[in-house]
Write a protein that holds these residues in place. Structure first.
Motif, PDB file in Angstrom:
ATOM      1  N   PRO A  94      12.550   3.383  24.963  1.00 22.17           N
ATOM      2  CA  PRO A  94      13.699   3.182  24.051  1.00 22.17           C
ATOM      3  C   PRO A  94      14.999   3.077  24.833  1.00 22.17           C
ATOM      4  O   PRO A  94      15.092   3.542  25.973  1.00 22.17           O
ATOM      5  N   ARG A  95      16.021   2.488  24.222  1.00 21.48           N
ATOM      6  CA  ARG A  95      17.284   2.273  24.916  1.00 21.48           C
ATOM      7  C   ARG A  95      17.918   3.589  25.360  1.00 21.48           C
ATOM      8  O   ARG A  95      18.584   3.650  26.382  1.00 21.48           O
ATOM      9  N   PHE A  96      17.763   4.644  24.574  1.00 21.94           N
ATOM     10  CA  PHE A  96      18.237   5.961  25.000  1.00 21.94           C
ATOM     11  C   PHE A  96      17.555   7.047  24.179  1.00 21.94           C
ATOM     12  O   PHE A  96      16.956   6.783  23.120  1.00 21.94           O
ATOM     13  N   TYR A  97      17.627   8.272  24.693  1.00 19.21           N
ATOM     14  CA  TYR A  97      17.173   9.476  24.003  1.00 19.21           C
ATOM     15  C   TYR A  97      18.426  10.234  23.574  1.00 19.21           C
ATOM     16  O   TYR A  97      19.232  10.632  24.421  1.00 19.21           O
ATOM     17  N   MET A  98      18.631  10.430  22.292  1.00 17.58           N
ATOM     18  CA  MET A  98      19.840  11.088  21.798  1.00 17.58           C
ATOM     19  C   MET A  98      19.525  12.516  21.355  1.00 17.58           C
ATOM     20  O   MET A  98      18.578  12.746  20.588  1.00 17.58           O
ATOM     21  N   ILE A  99      20.327  13.481  21.833  1.00 23.47           N
ATOM     22  CA  ILE A  99      20.197  14.885  21.438  1.00 23.47           C
ATOM     23  C   ILE A  99      21.234  15.148  20.346  1.00 23.47           C
ATOM     24  O   ILE A  99      22.439  15.030  20.584  1.00 23.47           O
ATOM     25  N   ASP A 100      20.776  15.491  19.161  1.00 20.90           N
ATOM     26  CA  ASP A 100      21.634  15.705  17.989  1.00 20.90           C
ATOM     27  C   ASP A 100      22.063  17.174  17.954  1.00 20.90           C
ATOM     28  O   ASP A 100      21.269  18.063  17.628  1.00 20.90           O
ATOM     29  N   VAL A 101      23.337  17.440  18.294  1.00 21.70           N
ATOM     30  CA  VAL A 101      23.847  18.815  18.367  1.00 21.70           C
ATOM     31  C   VAL A 101      24.865  18.995  17.236  1.00 21.70           C
ATOM     32  O   VAL A 101      26.030  18.632  17.365  1.00 21.70           O
ATOM     33  N   GLU A 102      24.427  19.576  16.114  1.00 20.29           N
ATOM     34  CA  GLU A 102      25.266  19.650  14.917  1.00 20.29           C
ATOM     35  C   GLU A 102      25.573  21.066  14.465  1.00 20.29           C
ATOM     36  O   GLU A 102      26.367  21.259  13.548  1.00 20.29           O
ATOM     37  N   GLU A 103      24.896  22.059  15.047  1.00 25.18           N
ATOM     38  CA  GLU A 103      25.139  23.423  14.594  1.00 25.18           C
ATOM     39  C   GLU A 103      25.033  24.400  15.766  1.00 25.18           C
ATOM     40  O   GLU A 103      24.405  24.093  16.784  1.00 25.18           O
ATOM     41  N   GLN A 104      25.669  25.552  15.615  1.00 27.71           N
ATOM     42  CA  GLN A 104      25.639  26.589  16.644  1.00 27.71           C
ATOM     43  C   GLN A 104      24.277  27.261  16.597  1.00 27.71           C
ATOM     44  O   GLN A 104      23.989  28.098  15.744  1.00 27.71           O
ATOM     45  N   THR A 105      23.399  26.899  17.553  1.00 27.80           N
ATOM     46  CA  THR A 105      22.040  27.440  17.542  1.00 27.80           C
ATOM     47  C   THR A 105      21.864  28.589  18.532  1.00 27.80           C
ATOM     48  O   THR A 105      20.866  29.310  18.463  1.00 27.80           O
ATOM     49  N   GLY A 106      22.825  28.723  19.469  1.00 34.41           N
ATOM     50  CA  GLY A 106      22.723  29.791  20.463  1.00 34.41           C
ATOM     51  C   GLY A 106      24.098  30.212  20.932  1.00 34.41           C
ATOM     52  O   GLY A 106      25.123  29.628  20.564  1.00 34.41           O
ATOM     53  N   SER A 107      24.142  31.232  21.779  1.00 32.13           N
ATOM     54  CA  SER A 107      25.432  31.788  22.201  1.00 32.13           C
ATOM     55  C   SER A 107      26.143  30.900  23.219  1.00 32.13           C
ATOM     56  O   SER A 107      27.364  30.871  23.282  1.00 32.13           O
ATOM     57  N   ASN A 108      25.386  30.177  24.063  1.00 30.40           N
ATOM     58  CA  ASN A 108      25.990  29.304  25.079  1.00 30.40           C
ATOM     59  C   ASN A 108      25.446  27.897  24.905  1.00 30.40           C
ATOM     60  O   ASN A 108      24.437  27.524  25.502  1.00 30.40           O
TER      61      ASN A 108
ATOM     62  N   TYR B   3      31.885   0.778  18.698  1.00 28.95           N
ATOM     63  CA  TYR B   3      31.264   1.177  19.954  1.00 28.95           C
ATOM     64  C   TYR B   3      32.179   0.827  21.131  1.00 28.95           C
ATOM     65  O   TYR B   3      32.976  -0.108  21.102  1.00 28.95           O
ATOM     66  N   SER B   4      32.042   1.625  22.201  1.00 31.48           N
ATOM     67  CA  SER B   4      32.826   1.413  23.413  1.00 31.48           C
ATOM     68  C   SER B   4      32.196   0.297  24.256  1.00 31.48           C
ATOM     69  O   SER B   4      31.053  -0.127  24.013  1.00 31.48           O
ATOM     70  N   GLN B   5      32.929  -0.132  25.277  1.00 32.56           N
ATOM     71  CA  GLN B   5      32.410  -1.187  26.152  1.00 32.56           C
ATOM     72  C   GLN B   5      31.179  -0.702  26.905  1.00 32.56           C
ATOM     73  O   GLN B   5      30.208  -1.433  27.088  1.00 32.56           O
ATOM     74  N   ARG B   6      31.199   0.588  27.359  1.00 32.28           N
ATOM     75  CA  ARG B   6      30.031   1.065  28.109  1.00 32.28           C
ATOM     76  C   ARG B   6      28.810   1.208  27.205  1.00 32.28           C
ATOM     77  O   ARG B   6      27.689   0.977  27.639  1.00 32.28           O
ATOM     78  N   PHE B   7      29.032   1.592  25.944  1.00 30.88           N
ATOM     79  CA  PHE B   7      27.904   1.652  25.008  1.00 30.88           C
ATOM     80  C   PHE B   7      27.330   0.250  24.820  1.00 30.88           C
ATOM     81  O   PHE B   7      26.106   0.057  24.837  1.00 30.88           O
ATOM     82  N   LYS B   8      28.209  -0.739  24.669  1.00 29.82           N
ATOM     83  CA  LYS B   8      27.769  -2.125  24.481  1.00 29.82           C
ATOM     84  C   LYS B   8      26.960  -2.613  25.679  1.00 29.82           C
ATOM     85  O   LYS B   8      25.880  -3.201  25.525  1.00 29.82           O
ATOM     86  N   GLU B   9      27.488  -2.343  26.875  1.00 29.52           N
ATOM     87  CA  GLU B   9      26.816  -2.845  28.068  1.00 29.52           C
ATOM     88  C   GLU B   9      25.478  -2.140  28.303  1.00 29.52           C
ATOM     89  O   GLU B   9      24.505  -2.775  28.714  1.00 29.52           O
ATOM     90  N   GLN B  10      25.422  -0.819  28.042  1.00 27.93           N
ATOM     91  CA  GLN B  10      24.205  -0.063  28.345  1.00 27.93           C
ATOM     92  C   GLN B  10      23.110  -0.224  27.295  1.00 27.93           C
ATOM     93  O   GLN B  10      21.916  -0.261  27.636  1.00 27.93           O
TER      94      GLN B  10
END
Length: 639
Positions: free
Chosen positions: A530-544, A626-633
């Motif tokens: 796939p073009r990329f692997y995206m990590i969806d970080v939407e909530e506080q799941t841990g202390s750090n 989208y940004s230019q780097r997003f477009k290019e990558q």
């Protein structure tokens, strides 16, 4: 959009989500809220086995709140009262709820004879008795009381066989009118207002062609009086000690025979001539002077409203798509346009029903405007005149219409061939543009099992720059449709990437999530990365959170996924709190469902969760800017 939270008890300040409007978490199948005046508002929600609260809720002890996520206001506040199970091909539960006014049914009143007491003091007496009997979280504070009568005093009996809510309805609302309104103050305490007037007059019209789907107009004259019997205060009687005088014992009242030629009634001769004799008694509990009692009866007849006008309408809430409009609010007044009869009526919303899964659709009961007979007759005559004029105008143009119909028929016969030719030209144009462009162009969407079965052929035919497919929700929750989605996109040779909703609370859990994210994606990749692997970080799941995400990315690196192939999706309102290493990722995606961009630097802006596209039933998350780097990558076509 609406979020539904269930609380285990009044002491539970956190609760558990029954329905999350965003593309993660629990979902309901359907949910309706029914708000109404001077009665207990209700709600019901249907859930399936996939909902983590299936068979985990309890009637009466569990409380429930519904939040409008656009305004962060509580729109329903109450308790669960009944849970029904439905067993067929799919098991479901229907959770039925009632709002805070229902707590007034949990206490009974005591027998009292109350006289020469203000309305406020009488209501305070009733509320105090309720508060003595129930838990603290069911207790009410009396707020504003603006209802009054001619002498601002009441003469009432209360019964020890009637609950508090029914007592208020019978002794106050049914006799004096007004609105009973429940809300919470800044301290979270329940407040009860008793108001003579409620609601604002709003300019937003309700009319066909804009926001009115269907309507029913009723004019009810069943409460009309043509012969009225004025009844005054109770005549005090002396009773012997042995005489049984229960709360239900009838007592004589002052009437007007002695000042009205022996007749205990007054007539409206015009109404009697039209409708016959309809005799009813009306009580003035504080009046003992017979001449005054008679004059009040005559005045009531002269001013009585003989018909109750009510509209029931199904409307579209245009405010969700056009901020120039206001949403429909219980208690407010809106102009209803009956263009067929050339009538505009300014009426109050007295009941509102809403399906929270389709918030743009709602049903309103609009009414309580009583009209005099003369008003009704004038409006009726004006409407009939309008209809007659419309009929005459239509007769004058019949020949012109016939000629125009023939012209349109001739033109219509040619349209199918022209439409086919246009569609073919559009298809060829898209193909040529795709061949000559170095970049994918069109919609950028992200989808999960909440979009159901997707017709990717239809989606791609409109232009698809990138599809971001959810693979999992944490390590243990595999998305139900990601395999079929990726397979279909590969068959169409469409541009796609993948994402995982992160739930890891520490570094080791993050590594497990990353491993399963990679394994699940690879299992259906057929050798295509796939073009990329995206990590969806939407909530506080841990202390750090920074360390947790770093561990997630390190594990993907170890599996062969470089940083420029890793994208971070970061909640806009938690961006500063997380302090993630955004410089390391290939790109940053930030959601902000509003007209203005996110508050932080981004490579892609997820601007809505309620997008629409052919091939997907219901709402879908959509992205832009989208940004230019997003477009290019990620949007440049791979050779």
């Amino acid at each position: 959009m609406y979020r539904v939270i269930v609380y285990k008890s009044a002491n539970d300040q956190v609760g558990k989500i029954l329905h999350e409007p965003k593309n993660y978490g629990n979902k309901i199948v359907s949910g309706e809220i029914d708000w109404l005046f001077n009665g207990v508002s209700t709600a019901n929600f249907t859930i399936t086995l996939q909902n983590s609260l299936y068979r985990a809720t309890e009637a009466i002890s569990n409380l429930i709140k519904v939040f409008d996520t656009n305004t962060n206001q509580v729109v329903f506040d109450g308790r669960i009262v009944k849970i029904d199970g439905v067993f067929s091909n799919t098991h479901t539960q229907v959770i039925q709820c009632e709002d805070c006014l229902a707590y007034l049914h949990d206490s009974t009143q005591v027998y009292r004879k109350v006289q020469n007491t203000s309305i406020r003091d009488f209501l305070q007496m009733i509320i105090d008795e309720h508060n003595r009997q129930v838990e603290s979280w069911k207790q009410f504070y009396l707020g504003d009381v603006t209802v009054s009568n001619t002498t601002d005093n009441v003469y009432r009996y209360t019964s020890d066989t009637t609950d508090t809510f029914d007592t208020i309805k019978d002794k106050l609302i049914n006799r004096l009118g007004g609105y009973l309104v429940c809300h919470r103050n800044s301290s979270g305490q329940l407040v009860l207002d008793y108001l003579a007037e409620y609601g604002d007059h709003i300019d937003t019209p309700i009319k066909l062609g804009s926001n009115l789907k269907s309507a029913k107009r009723e004019y009810d004259v069943r409460d009309m009086i043509t012969r009225l019997v004025p009844v005054g205060a109770v005549i005090e009687q002396e009773h012997s000690e042995n005489e049984n005088q229960g709360a239900d014992a009838a007592q004589p009242h002052y009437t007007i025979e002695s000042v009205n030629n022996g007749r205990r009634y007054v007539d409206d001769n015009a109404l009697i001539e039209r409708f016959g004799i309809i005799q009813k008694a009306v009580e003035w509990q504080d009046v003992k002077v017979l001449d005054i009692l008679k004059s009040k009866g005559i005045e009531y007849l002269n001013k009585q409203r003989v018909g109750l006008l009510t509209w029931t309408v199904d409307v579209l809430d245009i405010s969700l798509i056009d901020k120039n409009y206001q949403s429909f609010v219980l208690g407010n007044y809106y102009p209803i346009h009956d263009e067929f009869l050339n009538i505009v009526e300014d009426l109050q919303v007295v009941e509102k029903k809403l399906d929270i899964t389709e918030p743009q659709k709602m049903s309103l009961k609009i009414g309580t405007q009583n009209k005099t007979l003369s008003q009704y007759q004038l409006e009726y005559q004006a409407a009939m005149t309008f209809v007659e004029n419309q009929r005459k105008n239509s007769l004058q143009t019949i020949n012109d219409l016939k000629n125009r119909i023939q012209e349109l028929n001739d033109l219509t016969n040619k349209i199918p061939d022209q439409e086919k030719e246009i569609e073919e030209l559009k298809r060829r144009l898209r193909e040529l543009e795709a061949q000559t462009s170095s970049y994918y162009d069109g919609a950028i969407i992200d989808v999960s099992e909440f979009q159901g079965n997707i017709d990717w052929q239809k989606v791609a035919s409109q232009g698809l720059a990138l599809a971001i497919i959810r693979v999992q929700y944490g390590a243990n929750r595999e998305d139900l449709t990601y395999k079929s989605n990726i397979s279909a996109l590969q068959s169409l040779q469409a541009n796609y990437s993948v994402y995982s909703y992160m739930t890891a609370s520490n570094n080791s859990e993050a590594e497990v999530e990353a491993q399963r994210f990679y394994d699940r994606t690879k299992a259906v990749s057929n050798g295509k990365i796939p073009r990329f692997y995206m990590i969806d970080v939407e909530e506080q799941t841990g202390s750090n959170m920074r360390d947790i995400v770093e561990s997630y990315m390190n594990k993907l690196n170890a599996l062969g996924i470089s940083d420029n192939k890793i994208v971070l999706y970061i909640a806009n309102h938690l961006y500063d709190q997380f302090k993630l290493n955004v410089g390391r990722a290939g790109s940053i995606v930030i959601p902000a469902y509003r007209e203005t961009p996110p508050d932080h630097e981004y490579d892609l802006w997820q601007y809505t969760s309620s997008g629409q596209i052919d091939g997907i039933t219901g709402n879908v998350d959509m992205n832009k800017s989208y940004s230019q780097r997003f477009k290019e990558q990620y949007l440049r076509k791979e050779t």
